[in-house]
Motif scaffolding. Structure first.
Motif, short mmCIF file in Angstrom:
data_model
loop_
_atom_site.label_atom_id
_atom_site.label_comp_id
_atom_site.label_asym_id
_atom_site.label_seq_id
_atom_site.Cartn_x
_atom_site.Cartn_y
_atom_site.Cartn_z
N ALA A 10 -55.76 48.79 -34.06
CA ALA A 10 -56.34 50.13 -34.11
C ALA A 10 -55.25 51.13 -34.44
CB ALA A 10 -56.99 50.49 -32.77
N VAL A 11 -55.55 52.04 -35.34
CA VAL A 11 -54.69 53.19 -35.61
C VAL A 11 -55.41 54.42 -35.08
CG1 VAL A 11 -53.58 54.61 -37.38
CG2 VAL A 11 -53.64 52.12 -37.63
N VAL A 12 -54.72 55.19 -34.23
CA VAL A 12 -55.32 56.38 -33.62
C VAL A 12 -54.54 57.60 -34.07
CG1 VAL A 12 -56.06 57.48 -31.47
CG2 VAL A 12 -55.93 54.97 -31.61
N PRO A 34 -54.42 46.08 -43.17
CA PRO A 34 -55.71 46.43 -43.79
C PRO A 34 -56.91 46.13 -42.90
CG PRO A 34 -54.71 44.51 -44.84
CD PRO A 34 -53.68 45.08 -43.95
N GLN A 35 -56.71 45.29 -41.87
CA GLN A 35 -57.81 44.99 -40.96
C GLN A 35 -57.98 46.06 -39.89
OE1 GLN A 35 -54.74 43.85 -40.72
NE2 GLN A 35 -54.27 42.77 -38.82
N ALA A 36 -57.11 47.06 -39.86
CA ALA A 36 -57.11 48.04 -38.78
C ALA A 36 -58.33 48.95 -38.82
CB ALA A 36 -55.84 48.89 -38.85
N ASP A 37 -58.81 49.30 -37.64
CA ASP A 37 -59.81 50.34 -37.47
C ASP A 37 -59.10 51.67 -37.25
OD1 ASP A 37 -61.96 48.51 -37.62
OD2 ASP A 37 -61.75 48.05 -35.49
N LEU A 38 -59.69 52.75 -37.74
CA LEU A 38 -59.08 54.08 -37.62
C LEU A 38 -59.92 54.96 -36.70
CD1 LEU A 38 -56.96 56.16 -38.47
CD2 LEU A 38 -58.32 56.59 -40.53
N HIS A 39 -59.26 55.56 -35.71
CA HIS A 39 -59.90 56.43 -34.73
C HIS A 39 -59.24 57.80 -34.76
CE1 HIS A 39 -61.73 52.93 -32.41
NE2 HIS A 39 -60.77 52.33 -33.11
N CYS A 40 -59.99 58.86 -34.53
CA CYS A 40 -59.42 60.18 -34.35
C CYS A 40 -60.43 61.09 -33.64
CB CYS A 40 -58.98 60.80 -35.68
SG CYS A 40 -60.30 61.08 -36.84
N LEU A 41 -59.98 62.26 -33.22
CA LEU A 41 -60.87 63.18 -32.50
C LEU A 41 -61.95 63.72 -33.41
CD1 LEU A 41 -58.38 65.24 -30.30
CD2 LEU A 41 -59.74 63.26 -29.64
N VAL A 42 -61.57 64.23 -34.57
CA VAL A 42 -62.53 64.75 -35.54
C VAL A 42 -62.12 64.31 -36.94
CG1 VAL A 42 -63.13 66.78 -34.14
CG2 VAL A 42 -61.31 66.96 -35.85
N ASP A 43 -63.11 64.20 -37.81
CA ASP A 43 -62.87 63.85 -39.21
C ASP A 43 -63.62 64.82 -40.10
OD1 ASP A 43 -62.55 62.71 -41.70
OD2 ASP A 43 -64.10 61.18 -41.37
N PHE A 44 -62.88 65.77 -40.66
CA PHE A 44 -63.44 66.70 -41.64
C PHE A 44 -62.58 66.70 -42.90
CE2 PHE A 44 -64.76 68.59 -37.48
CZ PHE A 44 -66.12 68.36 -37.61
N LEU A 45 -62.02 65.55 -43.21
CA LEU A 45 -61.17 65.42 -44.39
C LEU A 45 -62.02 65.61 -45.64
CD1 LEU A 45 -58.15 64.70 -44.92
CD2 LEU A 45 -58.93 62.36 -45.36
N PRO A 46 -61.62 66.51 -46.56
CA PRO A 46 -62.41 66.72 -47.78
C PRO A 46 -62.56 65.42 -48.59
CG PRO A 46 -60.75 68.45 -47.52
CD PRO A 46 -60.45 67.40 -46.49
N GLU A 47 -63.66 65.31 -49.27
CA GLU A 47 -63.96 64.09 -50.03
C GLU A 47 -62.87 63.78 -51.05
OE1 GLU A 47 -65.92 60.75 -50.36
OE2 GLU A 47 -66.64 62.37 -49.06
N ASP A 93 -55.39 43.98 -30.14
CA ASP A 93 -54.09 43.44 -29.75
C ASP A 93 -52.99 44.48 -29.87
OD1 ASP A 93 -55.05 40.63 -29.50
OD2 ASP A 93 -55.39 40.87 -31.65
N LEU A 94 -53.09 45.29 -30.92
CA LEU A 94 -52.07 46.30 -31.23
C LEU A 94 -52.75 47.65 -31.43
CD1 LEU A 94 -49.20 47.26 -32.16
CD2 LEU A 94 -49.83 46.45 -34.46
N VAL A 95 -52.24 48.66 -30.73
CA VAL A 95 -52.71 50.04 -30.92
C VAL A 95 -51.52 50.87 -31.41
CG1 VAL A 95 -53.65 52.10 -29.81
CG2 VAL A 95 -54.49 49.83 -29.15
#
Length: 384
Positions: A10-12, A34-47, A93-95
């Motif tokens: 996981a990437v936070v 490349p198998q990592a999941d991505l987490h964050c508080l908010v996602d408003f990244l422009p397209e 396993d890894l954060v």
């Protein structure tokens, strides 16, 4: 053993709202895992800025759904500790947290490895508290009392959650000292990746100095412009925009050209032709001075923060710029004079070679070695 093979990762990140230096680091982590999941508080990244995500879905917190979160997510600071603790790290396993605010506060278990790539402890809660309160108009009265109480709570939470990090990695020795001061923890320094491929050494120098960047108070762009009022025989070009633009215009003399925000090719062209690049901020890292050096351009910089790590600013072999030691117009004038005397000894080759120390390939190699060691139980080397 390949520590990345078969691992759940996981990437936070704190938040995804603009593509900047922090997001460039996230991109590299996602490419390495490349198998990592991505987490964050908010996602408003422009397209238009989402290409590096390669279609990856981002897991967000409940703040994403609160009123006005798109434009005023920072006002939810008191809720951010709770929000980040609700991001589910079960089964990883890894954060890897990439944090300048609260991302490092995710909850992990004893059989998980949590590595925090630290841009900085929360600046406005620690040593920059008074600057933040003053510049936001929250330093007096009831509003100031409430703000100080919130930041006190944030500091207590910030220290407590440092215990949940197995290894701190700092973006500079300057930030490593902040980590030590705030958390009492050591850290390993791995400098952020700088994309040097789009920069080449300029072959023709013109008689102007360059300032480039977002015009926010800590960058001190009005001060640089003021210094050039005392040097009417020297020409300054300023590229960028931001809240301090009115102050920059007010300070500018006839020898200062204000170009506003410009596309990358215009910025790069000016960097390749400038006599020197000026930088007055106390930065945690600072990519722009390295981009200038990648163009073979020397840098005149304030001798605080990570600039002392990324610029060879003292007279001698391999010099790539000069420092000034006070944020005053007089000190900047003296530094410009000093650079003019040293220019014959400062070569474009030396500037480029210094910038190469911070290339993307170096970042990937150092991160991979560090994480492999952490995952196999070998203690990575710590910053003393």
């Amino acid at each position: 053993m390949d520590a990345g093979r078969g691992m759940r990762v996981a990437v936070v990140h704190d938040w995804m709202t603009l593509r900047g230096g922090g997001e460039s680091c996230v991109e590299q982590f996602l490419d390495l895992y490349p198998q990592a999941d991505l987490h964050c508080l908010v996602d408003f990244l422009p397209e238009a800025e989402r290409g590096f995500l390669a279609g990856r879905r981002i897991v967000t917190s409940f703040i994403q759904r609160l009123p006005f979160a798109r434009t005023r997510y920072r006002t939810y600071l008191p809720l951010m500790p709770i929000a980040v603790e609700q991001l589910d790290m079960t089964g990883y396993d890894l954060v890897i947290s990439t944090s300048s605010a609260v991302a490092k506060g995710v909850i992990t278990g004893p059989d998980q490895v949590h590595i925090c790539y630290t841009f900085s402890p929360i600046r406005y809660a620690w040593d920059l508290q008074e600057t933040y309160l003053r510049e936001s108009g929250s330093d007096r009265g009831l509003k100031g009392l409430i703000a100080r109480a919130i930041l006190h709570y944030i500091r207590l939470w910030d220290v407590r959650t440092a215990n949940g990090v197995d290894h701190f990695v700092a973006i500079s020795h300057y930030i490593g000292r902040r980590v030590r001061k705030a958390y009492g923890r050591s850290s390993t320094v791995i400098y952020p990746p700088v994309d040097l491929d789009r920069f080449t050494v300029g072959t023709t120098r013109e008689d102007f100095y360059l300032v480039m960047g977002r015009m926010v108070p800590y960058k001190r762009v009005p001060l640089l412009v003021e210094a050039f009022r005392a040097m009417p025989e020297r020409r300054l070009v300023v590229i960028g925009d931001g809240p301090d633009m009115a102050a920059v215009r007010a300070a500018a003399g006839s020898n200062v050209t204000l170009l506003g925000k410009q596309p990358n090719e215009v910025v790069t062209g000016h960097m390749r032709r400038a006599k020197a690049f000026l930088f007055a901020a106390e930065e945690d890292f600072g990519i722009a001075p390295l981009e200038a050096q990648a163009c073979g351009t020397p840098v005149i910089a304030y001798a605080r923060g990570a600039a002392t790590e990324t610029i060879r600013g003292y007279d001698g072999e391999g010099q790539t710029g000069v420092f000034f030691h006070e944020q005053t117009a007089a000190a900047i004038v003296a530094a410009v004079d000093h650079l003019d005397r040293r220019l014959p000894a400062i070569t474009p080759v030396a500037c480029r070679a210094n910038a190469e120390r911070f290339a993307t390939g170096r970042f990937r190699d150092e991160v991979t070695r560090f994480i492999d060691a952490a995952m196999t139980g070998t203690e990575p080397a710590a910053l003393a």
